[in-house]
Design an enzyme around this catalytic site. Structure first.
Site, PDB file in Angstrom:
ATOM      1  N   GLY A  36       0.837  -1.205   0.000  1.00 56.84           N
ATOM      2  CA  GLY A  36       0.000   0.000   0.000  1.00 56.84           C
ATOM      3  C   GLY A  36       0.869   1.251   0.000  1.00 56.84           C
ATOM      4  O   GLY A  36       0.658   2.177  -0.789  1.00 56.84           O
ATOM      5  N   HIS A  37       1.879   1.269   0.892  1.00 55.32           N
ATOM      6  CA  HIS A  37       2.817   2.401   0.910  1.00 55.32           C
ATOM      7  C   HIS A  37       3.555   2.495  -0.422  1.00 55.32           C
ATOM      8  O   HIS A  37       3.775   3.581  -0.947  1.00 55.32           O
ATOM      9  CB  HIS A  37       3.849   2.233   2.032  1.00 55.32           C
ATOM     10  CG  HIS A  37       3.263   2.197   3.412  1.00 55.32           C
ATOM     11  ND1 HIS A  37       3.166   1.040   4.144  1.00 55.32           N
ATOM     12  CD2 HIS A  37       2.753   3.185   4.193  1.00 55.32           C
ATOM     13  CE1 HIS A  37       2.642   1.317   5.327  1.00 55.32           C
ATOM     14  NE2 HIS A  37       2.369   2.611   5.379  1.00 55.32           N
ATOM     15  N   GLY A 148      -3.891   7.256   1.165  1.00 53.40           N
ATOM     16  CA  GLY A 148      -4.551   6.036   0.727  1.00 53.40           C
ATOM     17  C   GLY A 148      -6.056   6.084   0.968  1.00 53.40           C
ATOM     18  O   GLY A 148      -6.505   6.541   2.030  1.00 53.40           O
ATOM     19  N   GLN A 149      -6.804   5.564   0.012  1.00 54.96           N
ATOM     20  CA  GLN A 149      -8.260   5.392   0.173  1.00 54.96           C
ATOM     21  C   GLN A 149      -8.573   4.467   1.341  1.00 54.96           C
ATOM     22  O   GLN A 149      -9.647   4.528   1.939  1.00 54.96           O
ATOM     23  CB  GLN A 149      -8.855   4.842  -1.133  1.00 54.96           C
ATOM     24  CG  GLN A 149     -10.325   4.462  -1.087  1.00 54.96           C
ATOM     25  CD  GLN A 149     -11.238   5.657  -0.867  1.00 54.96           C
ATOM     26  OE1 GLN A 149     -10.888   6.785  -1.219  1.00 54.96           O
ATOM     27  NE2 GLN A 149     -12.390   5.402  -0.279  1.00 54.96           N
TER      28      GLN A 149
HETATM   29  P1  AMP Z   1       0.275   4.531   7.648  1.00 59.56           P
HETATM   30  O1  AMP Z   1       1.753   4.301   7.543  1.00 59.56           O
HETATM   31  O2  AMP Z   1      -0.507   3.311   8.046  1.00 59.56           O
HETATM   32  O3  AMP Z   1      -0.085   5.779   8.422  1.00 59.56           O
HETATM   33  O4  AMP Z   1      -0.213   4.819   6.161  1.00 59.56           O
HETATM   34  C1  AMP Z   1       0.428   5.779   5.360  1.00 59.56           C
HETATM   35  C2  AMP Z   1      -0.418   6.024   4.145  1.00 59.56           C
HETATM   36  O5  AMP Z   1      -0.568   4.791   3.429  1.00 59.56           O
HETATM   37  C3  AMP Z   1      -1.833   6.514   4.474  1.00 59.56           C
HETATM   38  O6  AMP Z   1      -2.200   7.532   3.558  1.00 59.56           O
HETATM   39  C4  AMP Z   1      -2.657   5.275   4.292  1.00 59.56           C
HETATM   40  O7  AMP Z   1      -3.994   5.555   3.921  1.00 59.56           O
HETATM   41  C5  AMP Z   1      -1.931   4.582   3.155  1.00 59.56           C
HETATM   42  N1  AMP Z   1      -2.239   3.142   3.137  1.00 59.56           N
HETATM   43  C6  AMP Z   1      -2.214   2.286   4.183  1.00 59.56           C
HETATM   44  N2  AMP Z   1      -2.614   1.045   3.801  1.00 59.56           N
HETATM   45  C7  AMP Z   1      -2.909   1.145   2.473  1.00 59.56           C
HETATM   46  C8  AMP Z   1      -3.398   0.223   1.483  1.00 59.56           C
HETATM   47  N3  AMP Z   1      -3.644  -1.057   1.794  1.00 59.56           N
HETATM   48  N4  AMP Z   1      -3.599   0.674   0.230  1.00 59.56           N
HETATM   49  C9  AMP Z   1      -3.348   1.991  -0.086  1.00 59.56           C
HETATM   50  N5  AMP Z   1      -2.886   2.891   0.795  1.00 59.56           N
HETATM   51  C10 AMP Z   1      -2.675   2.495   2.059  1.00 59.56           C
END
Ligand code: AMP
Length: 296
Positions: A36-37, A148-149
């Site tokens: 995702g990242h 991310g959505q």
């Molecule tokens: P985090 O490190 O969990 O704070 O996430 C960082 C960014 O990655 C945020 O904008 C999240 O929405 C995005 N993100 C997390 N998981 C996913 C995923 N499975 N698909 C797309 N974007 C994601």
């Protein structure tokens, strides 16, 4: 790729890039990178000349001390992955650099921050997110920031903040990246034991059930919720919330007309998972539609 730990160096780096006529992208993260990242970094790489990824596990947005302590930290691997994806700068400030002694300001978006995730995690969660993202936008000063959505309510809250505070940045939203069985990738998935990992598919099954029913013509939110809840129960998972809401206000809708977010949260074992689907009733795939918000 260079790693920067201070706000002063980060500002100087962006100023130099801008003076050279380069556009700047920011991807805010809390590390423990997964695909995702990676998708956010690829989108940023494709859109801008200079790609900054911030890595900061933000204590202010955690409502449980145990969750913060258990949050996975894999900084060396994260740096290698970011570099391999063509990221230019990893901005990884220590906590004292972000919140020095005397820090006393909070950015709070009213209303939107109080429902669903805000109600479950408490009023401090989105205030913590907004405060740190506002600071990152001020320090990095990107042209475009990528989110991310997967965290749909976070996107709605941040869009409101950017519009209300006249922040000169465009927000770009990247579709949720999933495992082959539908589970949305999350840094927290590493905490799932094998049997829990199987049950975790309940969330995406619930969303798919609602989505398919909407595609078949069902418009009643109550019936859609019941069908989605039954799909989760089949995997032995009870939702914390399961809601059909307006994508901008996150207020519940009774009858589906246009775009709707189906949002779900559930604990599987001790691990709290969230997921959502953006669905629209007349044609097209809303998650693939252009989502850039230009400055007003
Ligand atoms: P985090 O490190 O969990 O704070 O996430 C960082 C960014 O990655 C945020 O904008 C999240 O929405 C995005 N993100 C997390 N998981 C996913 C995923 N499975 N698909 C797309 N974007 C994601």
């Amino acid at each position: 790729m260079i790693t920067i730990a201070t706000k002063a160096e980060m500002r100087a780096h962006t100023a130099a890039a801008r003076a050279a006529g380069r556009s700047v992208a920011l991807v805010p993260t809390m590390g423990a990178f997964h695909a995702g990242h990676h998708a956010l970094m690829r989108a940023a790489r494709a859109a801008c000349d200079e790609v900054v990824v911030s890595l900061f596990v933000n204590p202010a947005q955690f409502d449980e001390a145990t969750d913060l302590a258990a949050y996975p930290r894999t900084e060396a691997r994260d740096a290698a992955e970011a570099e391999a994806l063509g990221v230019d700068v990893l901005f990884a400030p220590p906590v004292e650099e972000v919140y020095p002694p005397g820090f006393a300001t909070t950015v709070r978006v009213e209303g939107l921050s109080d429902v669903l995730e805000g109600a479950e995690r408490g009023p401090g969660h989105f205030a913590g997110v907004c405060t740190v993202v506002a600071k990152l936008l001020n320090v990095v000063a990107p042209d475009v920031a990528f989110f991310g959505q997967k965290d749909a309510q976070q996107v709605a809250v941040l869009r409101r903040m950017v519009a209300d505070l006249d922040l000169p940045v465009a927000l770009e939203v990247v579709p949720t990246v999933r495992e082959p069985d539908g589970l949305a990738l999350s840094s927290r998935n590493v905490h799932l034991q094998p049997a829990q990992r199987e049950r975790a598919v309940a969330l995406s099954r619930a969303l798919r059930t609602a989505q398919e029913a909407i595609e078949r013509g069902e418009r009643d939110a109550g019936r859609l919720r019941e069908a989605a809840r039954a799909a989760m129960a089949a995997h032995g998972v009870e939702p914390e919330y399961l809601a059909l809401v307006d994508p901008d206000s996150f207020q519940p809708v009774d009858t589906i007309d246009g775009r709707v977010v189906v949002a779900v949260a559930a604990r599987v074992g001790h691990t709290r998972l969230i997921d959502n689907a953006l669905v629209q009733t007349h044609g097209g795939d809303p998650e693939r539609a252009p989502t850039t918000t230009k400055e007003p």
